[in-house]
Design an enzyme around this catalytic site. Structure first.
Site, PDB file in Angstrom:
ATOM      1  N   GLY A 173       0.963  -1.358  -0.045  1.00 60.93           N
ATOM      2  CA  GLY A 173      -0.127  -0.017   0.022  1.00 60.93           C
ATOM      3  C   GLY A 173       0.775   1.364  -0.144  1.00 60.93           C
ATOM      4  O   GLY A 173       0.961   2.055   0.842  1.00 60.93           O
ATOM      5  N   ALA A 175       0.973   7.923  -0.239  1.00 61.77           N
ATOM      6  CA  ALA A 175       1.876   8.889   0.364  1.00 61.77           C
ATOM      7  C   ALA A 175       2.494   8.303   1.835  1.00 61.77           C
ATOM      8  O   ALA A 175       3.450   8.616   1.850  1.00 61.77           O
ATOM      9  CB  ALA A 175       0.825   9.954   0.534  1.00 61.77           C
ATOM     10  N   LEU A 176       1.604   7.452   2.345  1.00 64.22           N
ATOM     11  CA  LEU A 176       2.164   7.226   3.657  1.00 64.22           C
ATOM     12  C   LEU A 176       3.148   5.942   3.473  1.00 64.22           C
ATOM     13  O   LEU A 176       4.123   6.232   4.171  1.00 64.22           O
ATOM     14  CB  LEU A 176       0.909   6.820   4.364  1.00 64.22           C
ATOM     15  CG  LEU A 176       1.177   6.179   6.092  1.00 64.22           C
ATOM     16  CD1 LEU A 176       0.194   6.537   7.022  1.00 64.22           C
ATOM     17  CD2 LEU A 176       1.270   4.602   6.012  1.00 64.22           C
ATOM     18  N   ASN A 227      -5.847   3.422   8.839  1.00 66.58           N
ATOM     19  CA  ASN A 227      -6.695   4.281   9.737  1.00 66.58           C
ATOM     20  C   ASN A 227      -7.906   3.571  10.466  1.00 66.58           C
ATOM     21  O   ASN A 227      -8.073   2.508  10.068  1.00 66.58           O
ATOM     22  CB  ASN A 227      -7.585   5.384   8.843  1.00 66.58           C
ATOM     23  CG  ASN A 227      -6.631   6.609   8.656  1.00 66.58           C
ATOM     24  OD1 ASN A 227      -5.883   7.082   9.675  1.00 66.58           O
ATOM     25  ND2 ASN A 227      -6.703   7.208   7.491  1.00 66.58           N
ATOM     26  N   LYS A 239      -7.176   8.625  18.453  1.00 64.84           N
ATOM     27  CA  LYS A 239      -6.995   9.043  17.009  1.00 64.84           C
ATOM     28  C   LYS A 239      -8.384   9.460  16.550  1.00 64.84           C
ATOM     29  O   LYS A 239      -8.689  10.362  15.699  1.00 64.84           O
ATOM     30  CB  LYS A 239      -5.923   8.300  16.151  1.00 64.84           C
ATOM     31  CG  LYS A 239      -5.799   8.822  14.804  1.00 64.84           C
ATOM     32  CD  LYS A 239      -4.927   9.975  14.912  1.00 64.84           C
ATOM     33  CE  LYS A 239      -4.719  10.543  13.454  1.00 64.84           C
ATOM     34  NZ  LYS A 239      -4.228   9.619  12.157  1.00 64.84           N
ATOM     35  N   ASN A 262     -12.204  14.339   9.378  1.00 62.09           N
ATOM     36  CA  ASN A 262     -12.461  13.637   8.461  1.00 62.09           C
ATOM     37  C   ASN A 262     -13.744  13.879   7.763  1.00 62.09           C
ATOM     38  O   ASN A 262     -14.141  13.889   6.738  1.00 62.09           O
ATOM     39  CB  ASN A 262     -12.000  12.083   8.307  1.00 62.09           C
ATOM     40  CG  ASN A 262     -10.515  11.892   8.336  1.00 62.09           C
ATOM     41  OD1 ASN A 262      -9.974  12.079   7.232  1.00 62.09           O
ATOM     42  ND2 ASN A 262      -9.732  11.721   9.121  1.00 62.09           N
ATOM     43  N   SER A 305      -7.472  13.530   5.003  1.00 62.58           N
ATOM     44  CA  SER A 305      -7.343  12.583   4.012  1.00 62.58           C
ATOM     45  C   SER A 305      -8.981  12.323   3.222  1.00 62.58           C
ATOM     46  O   SER A 305      -8.670  11.856   2.137  1.00 62.58           O
ATOM     47  CB  SER A 305      -6.693  11.171   4.643  1.00 62.58           C
ATOM     48  OG  SER A 305      -7.462  10.702   5.471  1.00 62.58           O
ATOM     49  N   GLU A 322     -13.037   5.773   3.727  1.00 67.93           N
ATOM     50  CA  GLU A 322     -12.695   4.860   4.784  1.00 67.93           C
ATOM     51  C   GLU A 322     -13.897   4.978   5.864  1.00 67.93           C
ATOM     52  O   GLU A 322     -13.375   5.118   6.975  1.00 67.93           O
ATOM     53  CB  GLU A 322     -11.399   5.104   5.386  1.00 67.93           C
ATOM     54  CG  GLU A 322     -10.361   5.035   4.031  1.00 67.93           C
ATOM     55  CD  GLU A 322      -8.884   5.066   4.884  1.00 67.93           C
ATOM     56  OE1 GLU A 322      -8.247   4.135   4.897  1.00 67.93           O
ATOM     57  OE2 GLU A 322      -8.327   6.134   5.383  1.00 67.93           O
TER      58      GLU A 322
END
Lengths: 306, 306
Positions: free
Chosen positions: A7, A10-11, A102, A184, A192, A257, A269
């Site tokens: 995966g 970007a991360l 996430n 989180k 989000n 995101s 997500e």
């Protein structure tokens, strides 16, 4: 130690690049960026200083990578159905898996497929996005909190945290991964959710006059849901929500995101960040009515946009 | 009887045309459609049969109209600040005012400016929109429920209802205008709000799988708010919400006015449909948390789009 990144958005690209730069052996499973990176390397544009990796071990299939010592999962959770297939060739007897995805439910899914003893989870506080193929942009932050899925602090989790720190990524091992995940969510659910629904960044949400208080109310609901989970110690609603809002007041028009996912027409997500937390709260006897409404508004919009 | 139509959008043009066709003396205060209508007349495209009015008494200012016996107000409520100025020249000693605007607070505003004894309110169940200048489209329905602001049934309200019926508009006079207004809000709050927020018509909202139940929950909150107002008799939550949903299931992709307002970049009627009902509910000791959240999501989006 051989590390595989699954995966590599970007991360995954950012953390993989940091680990490789520190001297570790990193294999990237790539799709969109494969051609650009194999021919031109990987460019990291970072607030901490740009750097360039000319040689990247890039692969199109997990079979080409083979067994790894550590698999770092950065997949978007809406692709979790593909996770088993993508990861099985990477898993040997001693392989550890660290998911930086996430929300809730990712460790459980990995534990079911590959055994709970392998699984760690991490929460990444990272502002990053992809540029053109072969480029990843690191806009800010980057800290990771990681922990064992099935245990408290272990030598393994401490060692992984040290590995990230040695690579220039602030990282701490935590004893209660579930608490860290829920903490989180206290940020992710309002910011989000509202940013994706209204097409507004965090600064617009906090200064618009109508949504700041709603952010706080959503946070308090999530904290009530969290505290019903039997965490190692409770989250203080007024104090923690105030901290999160103060922290976010300092972000300059940051786009979460999920806002970017919606703007770019990707799925959201919603299971990991909304549906599973809602189920866990209900199972523990706590309703989160505003969170539930936000989820249904997002899911309702999702349905039609497909 | 001399009738003046103020706010000659789709609603004002349609009802004004019906009344004129029945032989009444109707003056239209026009902006956008003035030129087209004075030169080419007014075309009504109606599900009940099209018709055409070659001669229309069209005016650009209320001073040119002068005192009327009845003023029918069809202004969008977000233009209510202009109402006093637009209407004063039309008001004589015996003038009655009938507002067919959406939501709460309109009768009070008129009563304050012109005296409560003049004021009647009506709820229009009308599907209509404007075509090119000089054309109004009547897509369905059209029924009006009207009543006195400061009294129950009166000879005046009965006479006005008969006037509409004689013009081919189903109309009944009601004894409790506030109850009728709140009943309409039971529909308007979920369907106007959600359609504007999500960009979905009523059929999409009811069949999408995620928002149908939310519609029902919003309706039940509004009914609780309504029943705290000391209405002549209470609204039955389960029965009335079920009726409203069943009725809406039969509408074929109807787009509520607030969805159209948002799509066309106009302000939304948030005060009349959300803010004032929320204030009245709170004043009566009832919270409507989902309605409140929907309002803040709409107002939050409104702020940015300006």
């Amino acid at each position: 130690m051989r590390i595989a990144i699954v995966g590599a958005g970007a991360l995954g690209l950012y953390y993989g690049a940091m680990l490789q730069r520190s001297g570790l052996d990193v294999c990237f499973l790539l799709r969109r960026d494969y051609q650009a990176i194999t021919t031109g390397g990987l460019q990291v544009r970072s607030v901490n200083g740009d750097f360039y990796l000319a040689q990247i071990k890039a692969f199109r299939t997990p079979q080409e990578i083979g067994v790894a010592d550590l698999v770092i999962v950065g997949l978007k959770t809406f692709s979790n159905a593909q996770m088993g297939e993508l990861m099985r060739p990477l898993i040997g007897k001693e392989t550890a898996i660290l998911t930086l995805q996430n929300g809730l439910g990712n460790e459980e899914l990995l534990a079911e497929s590959f055994g709970p003893e392998r699984v760690l989870g991490g929460i990444a506080f990272l502002c990053s996005n992809r540029g053109e193929p072969g480029v990843v942009c690191h806009l800010g932050e980057g800290r990771i909190r990681l922990g064992e899925f099935g245990a408290g602090l272990t030598p393994r989790s401490e060692k992984l945290a040290a590995m990230f720190r040695d690579a220039g990524v602030p990282c701490e091992a935590v004893a209660d991964l579930r608490r860290a995940r829920w903490e989180k969510l206290v940020w992710n659910i309002p910011f989000n959710g509202l940013s994706a629904l209204l097409g507004q960044d965090v600064t617009e949400l906090l200064t618009g006059g109508h949504t700041r208080e709603l952010v706080r109310e959503l946070m308090l609901e999530v904290i009530a849901g969290a505290n019903a989970q039997g965490l190692s110690n409770e989250i203080d609603g007024p104090i923690f929500s105030k901290q999160m809002i103060t922290l976010t007041d300092q972000m300059d028009h940051y786009r979460p995101s999920m806002q970017i996912d919606r703007e770019e027409g990707r799925p959201l997500e919603l299971d990991a960040i909304f549906a599973i937390p809602l189920q866990r709260a209900v199972a523990a006897g706590v309703t989160m009515p505003r969170v539930d409404m936000l989820y249904r508004l997002l899911a309702g919009g999702e349905k039609i946009s497909c």
